[in-house]
Design a protein around this motif. Sequence first.
Motif, PDB file in Angstrom:
ATOM      1  N   GLY A  33      13.498  -2.198   7.914  1.00  0.00           N
ATOM      2  CA  GLY A  33      13.437  -3.609   7.573  1.00  0.00           C
ATOM      3  C   GLY A  33      12.050  -4.217   7.459  1.00  0.00           C
ATOM      4  N   GLN A  34      11.010  -3.415   7.554  1.00  0.00           N
ATOM      5  CA  GLN A  34       9.670  -3.954   7.360  1.00  0.00           C
ATOM      6  C   GLN A  34       9.506  -4.344   5.888  1.00  0.00           C
ATOM      7  N   PRO A  35       8.740  -5.386   5.617  1.00  0.00           N
ATOM      8  CA  PRO A  35       8.496  -5.755   4.214  1.00  0.00           C
ATOM      9  C   PRO A  35       7.881  -4.579   3.449  1.00  0.00           C
ATOM     10  N   LEU A  36       8.167  -4.516   2.165  1.00  0.00           N
ATOM     11  CA  LEU A  36       7.720  -3.404   1.334  1.00  0.00           C
ATOM     12  C   LEU A  36       6.196  -3.238   1.373  1.00  0.00           C
ATOM     13  N   GLY A  37       5.455  -4.338   1.392  1.00  0.00           N
ATOM     14  CA  GLY A  37       3.997  -4.269   1.467  1.00  0.00           C
ATOM     15  C   GLY A  37       3.517  -3.613   2.746  1.00  0.00           C
TER      16      GLY A  37
END
Length: 144
Positions: A33-37
């Motif tokens: 669930g970490q942001p793609l960036g």
Amino acid sequence: MQIREGFLKEAVPGAFVGLAAGLIAGGLAALVGQPLGWALVTTVALGLPLGALGGGFGLLVAAGRLPAGRFAPVALYWLVGFPLARLMHEITVSLVLTGRVRLPSDLAGFLAYQGIVSFGWAIGFLWLHERISMRLRARATASR
């Protein structure tokens, strides 16, 4: 250490293993669930140091500085290399995400833990490195 012509191809298996590990770490970061960036930063910040160290390992083996296929030299190499790669990863991620360079709060504990983890990494690295090296040698021999 003198690098003769053709030695650079010896760096490919180790570099591939390190870069693949960075890609897997980034994929896992995205999966949880970490942001793609952020996941991309993990991929690059961990994959590049591990890839460079893996390639360096291949060059040391090709130059005869380390024996091929033996666990103890690989474990000692990664006992130093893996904690350094993880430290670079931590510093890079903190710099990109917060704009400040931050070291882990317990640097000695962090490095000690990464040293312990490095033995597991060394086992996987050696296994993959040997398999990839054998396949590349077999292809080179078959194409002659």
